[in-house]
Design a protein around this motif. Structure first.
Motif, short mmCIF file in Angstrom:
data_model
loop_
_atom_site.label_atom_id
_atom_site.label_comp_id
_atom_site.label_asym_id
_atom_site.label_seq_id
_atom_site.Cartn_x
_atom_site.Cartn_y
_atom_site.Cartn_z
N ASN A 165 0.90 -1.14 0.00
CA ASN A 165 0.00 0.00 0.00
C ASN A 165 0.94 1.20 0.00
OD1 ASN A 165 -1.76 2.06 0.51
ND2 ASN A 165 -2.40 1.34 2.54
N PRO A 166 0.99 2.03 -1.00
CA PRO A 166 -0.05 2.35 -1.98
C PRO A 166 0.15 1.79 -3.38
CG PRO A 166 1.55 4.09 -1.98
CD PRO A 166 2.05 3.04 -1.02
N THR A 167 1.23 1.09 -3.66
CA THR A 167 1.52 0.83 -5.09
C THR A 167 0.93 -0.48 -5.61
OG1 THR A 167 3.58 -0.37 -4.68
CG2 THR A 167 3.74 2.05 -4.87
N GLY A 168 0.58 -1.41 -4.71
CA GLY A 168 0.10 -2.71 -5.15
C GLY A 168 1.22 -3.62 -5.63
N VAL A 169 2.44 -3.08 -5.67
CA VAL A 169 3.58 -3.86 -6.17
C VAL A 169 3.99 -4.88 -5.11
CG1 VAL A 169 6.05 -3.70 -6.77
CG2 VAL A 169 4.40 -2.07 -7.74
N THR A 170 4.43 -6.06 -5.55
CA THR A 170 4.94 -7.04 -4.62
C THR A 170 6.22 -7.66 -5.17
OG1 THR A 170 4.32 -8.82 -3.11
CG2 THR A 170 3.56 -9.04 -5.41
N TYR A 171 6.78 -8.60 -4.44
CA TYR A 171 8.07 -9.17 -4.81
C TYR A 171 7.92 -10.64 -5.17
CZ TYR A 171 10.13 -5.08 -2.48
OH TYR A 171 10.48 -3.81 -2.12
N SER A 172 8.72 -11.08 -6.12
CA SER A 172 8.81 -12.51 -6.40
C SER A 172 9.76 -13.14 -5.38
CB SER A 172 9.34 -12.74 -7.81
OG SER A 172 10.72 -12.36 -7.85
N GLU A 173 9.70 -14.45 -5.28
CA GLU A 173 10.61 -15.14 -4.37
C GLU A 173 12.07 -14.87 -4.74
OE1 GLU A 173 9.66 -19.21 -3.66
OE2 GLU A 173 11.56 -19.63 -2.67
N THR A 174 12.35 -14.83 -6.02
CA THR A 174 13.71 -14.57 -6.47
C THR A 174 14.18 -13.18 -6.05
OG1 THR A 174 13.20 -15.93 -8.39
CG2 THR A 174 15.20 -14.60 -8.53
N GLU A 175 13.32 -12.22 -6.22
CA GLU A 175 13.67 -10.85 -5.81
C GLU A 175 13.94 -10.78 -4.31
OE1 GLU A 175 11.16 -8.23 -9.14
OE2 GLU A 175 10.14 -9.02 -7.36
N LEU A 176 13.08 -11.45 -3.54
CA LEU A 176 13.25 -11.42 -2.09
C LEU A 176 14.53 -12.12 -1.66
CD1 LEU A 176 9.60 -12.06 -0.88
CD2 LEU A 176 10.93 -9.97 -0.54
N LYS A 177 14.84 -13.23 -2.30
CA LYS A 177 16.05 -13.97 -1.93
C LYS A 177 17.30 -13.13 -2.17
CE LYS A 177 14.71 -18.80 -1.94
NZ LYS A 177 14.58 -20.05 -2.73
N ALA A 178 17.26 -12.32 -3.22
CA ALA A 178 18.41 -11.44 -3.49
C ALA A 178 18.55 -10.40 -2.36
CB ALA A 178 18.23 -10.76 -4.84
N LEU A 179 17.42 -9.92 -1.86
CA LEU A 179 17.47 -8.96 -0.76
C LEU A 179 17.93 -9.64 0.54
CD1 LEU A 179 14.18 -6.89 -1.31
CD2 LEU A 179 16.50 -6.42 -2.15
N VAL A 180 17.41 -10.84 0.75
CA VAL A 180 17.74 -11.58 1.98
C VAL A 180 19.24 -11.85 2.05
CG1 VAL A 180 17.50 -13.86 3.06
CG2 VAL A 180 15.46 -12.55 2.39
N ALA A 181 19.84 -12.15 0.91
CA ALA A 181 21.29 -12.41 0.90
C ALA A 181 22.05 -11.20 1.44
CB ALA A 181 21.75 -12.75 -0.52
N ILE A 182 21.56 -10.04 1.14
CA ILE A 182 22.20 -8.81 1.64
C ILE A 182 21.83 -8.55 3.10
CG2 ILE A 182 22.33 -6.29 1.33
CD1 ILE A 182 21.55 -6.91 -1.68
N LEU A 183 20.56 -8.69 3.41
CA LEU A 183 20.09 -8.41 4.78
C LEU A 183 20.77 -9.32 5.80
CD1 LEU A 183 16.30 -7.98 3.93
CD2 LEU A 183 17.83 -6.18 4.79
N ARG A 184 21.04 -10.55 5.38
CA ARG A 184 21.67 -11.52 6.28
C ARG A 184 23.07 -11.08 6.70
NH1 ARG A 184 20.28 -16.51 3.71
NH2 ARG A 184 18.48 -16.85 5.08
N GLU A 185 23.69 -10.27 5.85
CA GLU A 185 25.05 -9.79 6.13
C GLU A 185 25.04 -8.56 7.04
OE1 GLU A 185 27.73 -11.52 5.16
OE2 GLU A 185 26.13 -12.91 4.53
N HIS A 186 23.87 -8.07 7.36
CA HIS A 186 23.77 -6.86 8.19
C HIS A 186 23.00 -7.15 9.46
CE1 HIS A 186 24.90 -5.14 4.32
NE2 HIS A 186 25.30 -4.07 4.98
N GLN A 187 23.41 -6.44 10.52
CA GLN A 187 22.72 -6.64 11.79
C GLN A 187 21.51 -5.72 11.87
OE1 GLN A 187 25.41 -6.34 15.10
NE2 GLN A 187 27.00 -7.51 14.07
#
Lengths: 393, 393
Positions: A181-203
């Motif tokens: 909300n507000p864009t209606g846009v969502t993420y594919s599993e692939t897109e999220l996994k790419a973000l998770v790989a980065i997030l996992r490296e940060h506290q």
């Protein structure tokens, strides 16, 4: 009317005093003064709550469930939430006793989570355009919001994520709301996994607001609670999935250490959610797993109807994969100042939509259309929009 | 179970992390492990909500009231609250549009009011012994609580009020909860007028928590909203008056300038209260004005029963003019360490009461007995207490 003692005027909380009322409400209220207006401003299912959920509430009231519930919510509902998340989104099983809190809607879930996680001065990354409540709650708690402009695709890309984490190495958390909300846009599993790989490296924590998880059209919803449970606090609820916004049942799940703090914030804030409303939510999650699909099919038809109409009128939009919003770009041949545009649209053809700029950076020049409205109204809205374009072209 | 990332351990709000769970809940939970225990620990009506209120909720659910309500509560309920306060307590008429907010129980009313009025570091005077929630909420907001020990009469006298206001000239507010939880003590109109004469000379708010206003036995309840509206924020609700604690409907009324801020805090915290629960509260205030009296008569009989039994067992108590609590002094011939006393009482005769010291300074050496229990249970409790005294004397 009661007069405040003159000596006490202005003696209230400084932060709250500066807070403006919800801008979407201000716009909506202005539209409400226009006779015959058709409003697609607010984000609320036009469906009524399913009958079996209503019956569960009625049975609960008849059974005299008028006493205090357990502060974190009746255990049966906490169990149902855990089971539902495992079954539906393949998350780890959250312990109902220590890792689940039932809240008064996702709104209270956000307040309790923010209060539990942050100290004043802590930094929270919020991708924009975004639902304004996050910033309001953050403001009252002295949290510093770091905006991350996601235009024009309206998703956080790995490059944008890396850049903001580099610029703000001490950020305590990032908020991810998808479908958005507000864009209606969502993420594919692939897109999220790419973000998770980065997030996992940060506290840092991920506060995942997945309240629209059941309203996803083009692919299956992937939960951050599945991909990154060790850093995630998941906020959700049954308001949007089961068209029961007014019953006000949301929830938070996360690792026990965090949920202990969320639970304290929740207890101090509201004591507990209302028993009969929890009975409705329990019925939704135990016996109403098919309810969202029936509505999803209708919303998808409406989405496609509006998208097609917008295209005919000369508007483009990022692919709205979920929720019930379309974030459409105002074409260059019209006035692209979105605030001026929406008021002129309302005055000229009596169609009310939300100006994109109220959702933060990246929203300028866009409008948000909620298609949680009847097909008939949506058809009329498209006709009005086309008529407006003809007048202004 | 979900493991928190080790790097994120302990990364949460400092104040909340230090907060201990509600002490009354801790005691109650310990008692719950004792087989056959009779608990008079919690403060909750043992009555069910009146049938006509249940029917109003059922009708509301059947009528599909499952959508968002107005943030400050449905207007009809806000009007009913204003009318009720005028009719019942002779207050000024609060403007339903700008001076009334419906909250999720009195708990959220307290949270929203505190958040709206105080800045971190502001001083709040709280007479003790007191309901622990005030201090918990104050702590999360950085409010400095100034305790005012009211033992042994458990009322704020003009002398005590003058002394504390002199010692703390910058205090922003005083909290008055009467009839009081935990002592049951309340104020006569004459006593309140003497306090008001002093309060009017000082620039501070009065936060009046009058949730037990309908449960007053020896005289009529006098509201601070009648005596000092220009400085008062009134917190109340239908939970205790109509035995509907689990439905979670409370309210705040006060001058518009303050209520604007309370309303913002409320909106950010929970968005709005649940519609069907508000329908129940509306019914309570419009057509259930006689409901509290039926319960009041029963509570009064129970109070007198327990007071008589306590006297026979050698206990004295401050006159409990309201609510459903008796705050009794442990006689000198017993162990007057109240914490040790209540656990020994529970272990020996399986009777659970709350230790006075958990309610703050002035409560040491006392026990709180809730007589929101059946007459049969109260008779059994007295028998157990007498038996205990016989064993220990």
């Amino acid at each position: 009317m009661v007069e405040l003692s003159a000596a006490l005027a202005g003696q209230h909380n400084n932060i709250l005093a500066k807070m403006v009322p919800s801008p979407i409400r201000v716009v909506d209220d202005k539209f409400s003064t226009i006779d015959g207006i058709l409003k697609l401003t607010l984000g609320e299912p036009d469906f009524a709550a399913p009958e079996h959920i209503k019956q569960a509430i009625i049975r609960d009231v008849q059974a005299d469930d008028s006493h205090y519930s357990s502060s974190q919510g009746v255990l049966a509902l906490r169990e149902a939430i855990s089971d539902y998340l495992v079954d539906r989104f393949d998350t780890p099983r959250y312990d109902p006793a220590t890792e689940v809190s039932v809240t008064v809607g996702a709104a209270e879930a956000i307040s309790a989570t923010f209060q539990a996680l942050f100290n004043p001065g802590d930094e929270l990354i919020v991708p924009t355009p975004t639902f304004p409540l996050y910033a309001s709650v953050a403001q009252t708690l002295g949290i510093e919001v770091i905006g991350l402009n996601t235009a024009p695709d309206f998703i956080v890309t790995p490059a944008k994520l890396t850049a903001i984490l580099t610029a703000h190495p001490n950020a305590k958390a990032i908020l991810l709301n998808y479908p958005s909300n507000p864009t209606g846009v969502t993420y594919s599993e692939t897109e999220l996994k790419a973000l998770v790989a980065i997030l996992r490296e940060h506290q840092l924590f991920v506060i995942a607001d997945e309240i629209y998880a059941e309203l996803v059209y083009d692919a299956k919803h992937t939960s951050m609670a599945r991909l990154l449970p060790e850093q995630t606090v998941l906020i959700s609820g049954v308001s949007k999935s089961h068209a029961m916004t007014g019953y006000r049942i949301g929830y938070v799940v996360g690792p026990a250490e965090l949920m202990k703090q969320v639970g304290k914030a929740h207890q101090a804030m509201v004591a507990t959610a209302p028993g009969p409303m929890m009975a409705g939510a329990l019925e939704a999650l135990r016996n109403g797993r098919e309810d969202p699909e029936k509505m999803r099919v209708v919303y998808e038809e409406r989405r496609d109807l509006v998208l097609a109409g917008l295209a005919e009128a000369g508007f483009t939009a990022a692919q709205p994969g979920g929720a019930f919003y379309i974030f459409a770009k105002i074409p260059d041949f019209l006035n692209t100042n979105d605030t001026e545009f929406v008021y002129d649209l309302a005055d000229t053809v009596k169609l009310g939509v939300a100006p994109g700029s109220i959702f933060g950076a990246g929203g300028e020049g866009y409008i948000r259309i909620s298609y949680a409205a009847s097909t008939e109204n949506l058809k009329s809205a498209i006709t009005r929009l086309k008529h407006y374009v003809d007048l202004r072209k």
